[in-house]
Scaffold this motif. Structure first.
Motif, short mmCIF file in Angstrom:
data_model
loop_
_atom_site.label_atom_id
_atom_site.label_comp_id
_atom_site.label_asym_id
_atom_site.label_seq_id
_atom_site.Cartn_x
_atom_site.Cartn_y
_atom_site.Cartn_z
N PRO A 143 44.69 -45.43 -55.14
CA PRO A 143 43.64 -45.29 -55.31
C PRO A 143 42.74 -45.81 -54.66
CG PRO A 143 44.06 -46.57 -57.82
CD PRO A 143 45.21 -46.73 -56.20
N ASP A 144 41.68 -44.60 -54.97
CA ASP A 144 40.77 -45.26 -54.51
C ASP A 144 39.13 -44.82 -55.59
OD1 ASP A 144 41.80 -44.91 -51.60
OD2 ASP A 144 40.49 -42.83 -51.08
N ILE A 145 38.70 -45.44 -55.63
CA ILE A 145 37.07 -44.97 -55.73
C ILE A 145 35.99 -43.82 -55.26
CG2 ILE A 145 35.47 -46.84 -57.31
CD1 ILE A 145 37.98 -46.94 -58.57
N ILE A 146 35.29 -42.95 -56.44
CA ILE A 146 34.73 -42.57 -56.01
C ILE A 146 33.59 -42.75 -56.20
CG2 ILE A 146 33.81 -39.95 -55.95
CD1 ILE A 146 36.60 -39.08 -55.06
N PHE A 147 32.46 -42.84 -55.93
CA PHE A 147 30.99 -43.65 -56.62
C PHE A 147 30.59 -42.76 -55.92
CE2 PHE A 147 27.32 -45.32 -56.27
CZ PHE A 147 27.29 -46.55 -57.24
N THR A 148 29.74 -41.83 -56.80
CA THR A 148 28.64 -41.01 -56.75
C THR A 148 27.44 -41.42 -56.55
OG1 THR A 148 29.74 -38.65 -57.71
CG2 THR A 148 27.12 -38.77 -57.38
N VAL A 149 26.79 -41.52 -55.25
CA VAL A 149 25.50 -42.05 -55.14
C VAL A 149 23.98 -41.59 -55.97
CG1 VAL A 149 24.25 -43.11 -53.78
CG2 VAL A 149 26.66 -43.25 -53.20
N LYS A 189 14.42 -41.07 -47.79
CA LYS A 189 15.36 -41.91 -46.50
C LYS A 189 15.78 -43.15 -46.37
CE LYS A 189 15.45 -42.00 -41.42
NZ LYS A 189 15.55 -43.35 -41.25
N GLU A 190 14.78 -43.94 -47.09
CA GLU A 190 15.15 -45.35 -47.23
C GLU A 190 17.13 -45.60 -48.45
OE1 GLU A 190 14.16 -49.03 -49.66
OE2 GLU A 190 13.16 -47.69 -50.51
N SER A 191 17.21 -44.65 -48.70
CA SER A 191 18.22 -44.70 -49.60
C SER A 191 19.37 -43.95 -48.69
CB SER A 191 18.71 -43.93 -50.88
OG SER A 191 17.95 -44.25 -52.38
N LEU A 192 18.91 -43.32 -47.54
CA LEU A 192 20.06 -42.63 -46.75
C LEU A 192 20.78 -43.99 -45.22
CD1 LEU A 192 18.86 -38.98 -46.46
CD2 LEU A 192 21.09 -39.82 -47.49
N ASP A 193 18.87 -44.59 -45.24
CA ASP A 193 19.57 -45.82 -44.20
C ASP A 193 20.49 -46.52 -45.17
OD1 ASP A 193 18.01 -44.48 -42.43
OD2 ASP A 193 16.36 -45.80 -42.99
N LYS A 194 20.37 -47.45 -46.21
CA LYS A 194 21.48 -48.39 -46.69
C LYS A 194 22.83 -47.15 -46.71
CE LYS A 194 17.42 -50.00 -50.35
NZ LYS A 194 17.42 -50.55 -51.38
N LEU A 195 22.92 -46.25 -47.04
CA LEU A 195 24.08 -45.79 -47.10
C LEU A 195 24.84 -45.77 -46.09
CD1 LEU A 195 23.80 -42.50 -49.26
CD2 LEU A 195 25.03 -44.57 -49.90
N PHE A 210 27.53 -36.33 -43.10
CA PHE A 210 26.89 -36.49 -44.60
C PHE A 210 25.40 -37.08 -44.54
CE2 PHE A 210 30.68 -36.77 -47.57
CZ PHE A 210 31.00 -35.24 -47.05
N ILE A 211 25.16 -37.34 -44.06
CA ILE A 211 23.86 -38.90 -44.20
C ILE A 211 22.84 -37.75 -42.83
CG2 ILE A 211 22.55 -41.02 -43.48
CD1 ILE A 211 24.94 -42.73 -44.03
#
Length: 325
Positions: A143-149, A189-195, A210-211
Motif C-alpha cells: 500500500p501507499d500512504i497518502i499524507f494530506t499536507v 510559498k515557503e511550504s510549496l518550496d519544501k514540498l 501541483f506545486i
C-alpha cells in the motif's frame, strides 16, 4: 497539443457515507445510497468503450460497501486498473477478500502522532492504519500512504517518512490540501518550496505540477489547464453522471444503462466544452482532476508532471499494466 482526447479515469463514488468526519472534507455529511453490482457491470462496459483505463472506487469510505470485492472483481475482469483509498478502519477484517484486487491501495495518514491524526479525522483510526499496513504487507500487498499536507503538519513529513514508510518500503504520497466550498486552505510559498524538495526524495511521490499550478494561482478560465470533464468520468452513488466534476456538480444525468451514448450526447458535450472555463473554475487546484488533466495535453504542467509520474510508475510497476492495457 492534446495527446489523448477520451476519458482515461473514472471516479466511481460507491457511497458518500463515511465512518470518519475529517475536518477538511464535507462529503461525509451527505446522505447516500450504495451503488449496485448490476449498474457497475453496465457502466463498465461503456467505460471501456469510452477508453477509460483506471477506475477509482471512492467515497466516502469505500470499504463501507459490503460488495466492494465483487465490484473490484468486475473491474479487473474488464482489464481496469483499480484504486481504493481507505482510512483503515475496516481494512483488516476485509483484507483477505480484497487481496489481489486493488492495484493501487492507499491508506490515509496525516500525522505520525496518533492523537493529531485521530483529531483531524474525527475518529480514532491511527492504530487501524498501522494494523492495515501490517496486514496488507503480510498478504503481499504494497500500500501507499497518502499524507494530506497542511501548513500545520508539513514539518511532520520527515517523521512519517522515516518511521512508517521507509521501514515498510512504502511510497509516501504527498497530497497538497486544496480549497473548495470554504473547506481547506492554501499553502504558503515557503511550504510549496519544501514540498518541491520532498518530491525528489526516496519513496516519495508528489506531482510537481501541483506545486507549479499553485504558484500560478490555480486554473484560469481564460486559459484553462483543467480538463476534468473530458478526462474523468464521475459517477455518483445514485448512478448518475456528474458534470463538470464532483466538486462543482453543476448538473447530473441519470445513466439508465447507456453511459456511452449519454456521454456523447449534445447536452453532456456542451458541459464538457466548458471544463475549466466556468466562474467557479477560477483559481481551482483540485488534485484529483488536475492529475489526469496534466497527463493528456503537452504544456508546461505536462513537463512538470512527467518526472514524478515516471518515478511513481517505476516504484510501483504500474507502467507494465498501462502497456498491457
Amino acid at each position: 497539443m492534446r495527446l489523448v482526447s477520451h476519458p482515461v479515469l473514472c471516479n466511481y463514488y460507491v457511497t458518500y457515507r463515511c465512518n470518519a468526519s475529517c475536518s477538511f472534507c464535507d462529503i461525509w455529511e451527505k446522505p447516500s445510497p450504495y451503488i449496485t453490482v448490476e449498474n457497475l457491470k453496465q457502466n463498465l462496459r461503456d467505460l471501456k468503450k469510452l477508453g477509460v483505463k483506471v477506475i477509482d472506487f471512492t467515497g466516502g469510505e469505500p470499504l463501507l460497501h459490503r460488495e466492494l470485492p465483487a465490484l473490484l472483481q468486475e473491474a479487473k475482469a474488464q482489464g481496469m486498473i483499480t484504486t481504493v483509498t481507505s482510512n483503515g478502519l475496516l481494512y483488516p477484517k476485509n483484507a483477505e477478500k480484497l487481496s489481489g484486487l486493488i492495484d493501487m491501495l492507499h491508506f490515509s495518514l496525516d500525522s505520525p502522532d496518533r492523537d493529531e491524526h485521530d483529531q483531524s479525522r474525527g475518529v480514532k483510526c491511527f492504530d487501524k492504519v498501522m494494523e492495515s499496513i501490517e496486514v496488507a504487507r503480510a498478504l503481499g500487498e504494497r500500500p501507499d500512504i497518502i499524507f494530506t499536507v497542511f501548513e500545520n503538519n508539513i514539518e511532520q513529513i520527515e517523521q512519517l517518512w522515516r518511521d512508517v514508510c521507509l521501514p515498510n518500503n512504502l511510497v509516501l504520497i504527498l497530497n497538497p490540501v486544496f480549497e473548495y466550498n470554504q473547506v481547506g486552505s492554501a499553502l504558503s510559498k515557503e511550504s510549496l518550496d519544501k514540498l518541491a524538495w520532498w518530491a525528489r526524495q526516496k519513496n516519495i511521490y508528489l506531482n510537481e505540477a501541483f506545486i507549479q499550478l499553485r504558484i500560478d494561482g490555480g486554473n484560469h478560465v481564460d486559459n484553462p489547464v483543467c480538463k476534468a470533464a473530458s478526462t474523468t468520468i464521475v459517477i455518483s452513488p445514485e448512478n448518475k453522471l456528474i458534470l463538470p466534476c464532483y466538486h462543482l456538480g453543476m448538473k447530473d444525468f441519470a445513466i439508465d444503462g447507456d453511459l456511452f451514448n449519454l456521454y456523447h450526447s449534445d447536452e453532456v458535450q456542451k458541459l464538457v466544452a466548458l471544463e475549466g472555463k466556468l466562474p467557479a473554475c477560477e483559481g481551482c487546484a483540485i488534485n484529483c482532476y488536475m492529475q489526469p488533466s496534466f497527463a493528456v495535453e503537452v504544456n508546461k504542467y505536462w513537463w512538470k508532471a512527467l518526472p514524478s509520474t515516471i518515478k511513481y510508475n517505476r516504484m510501483k510497476g504500474t507502467w507494465k499494466q498501462m502497456v498491457r492495457f
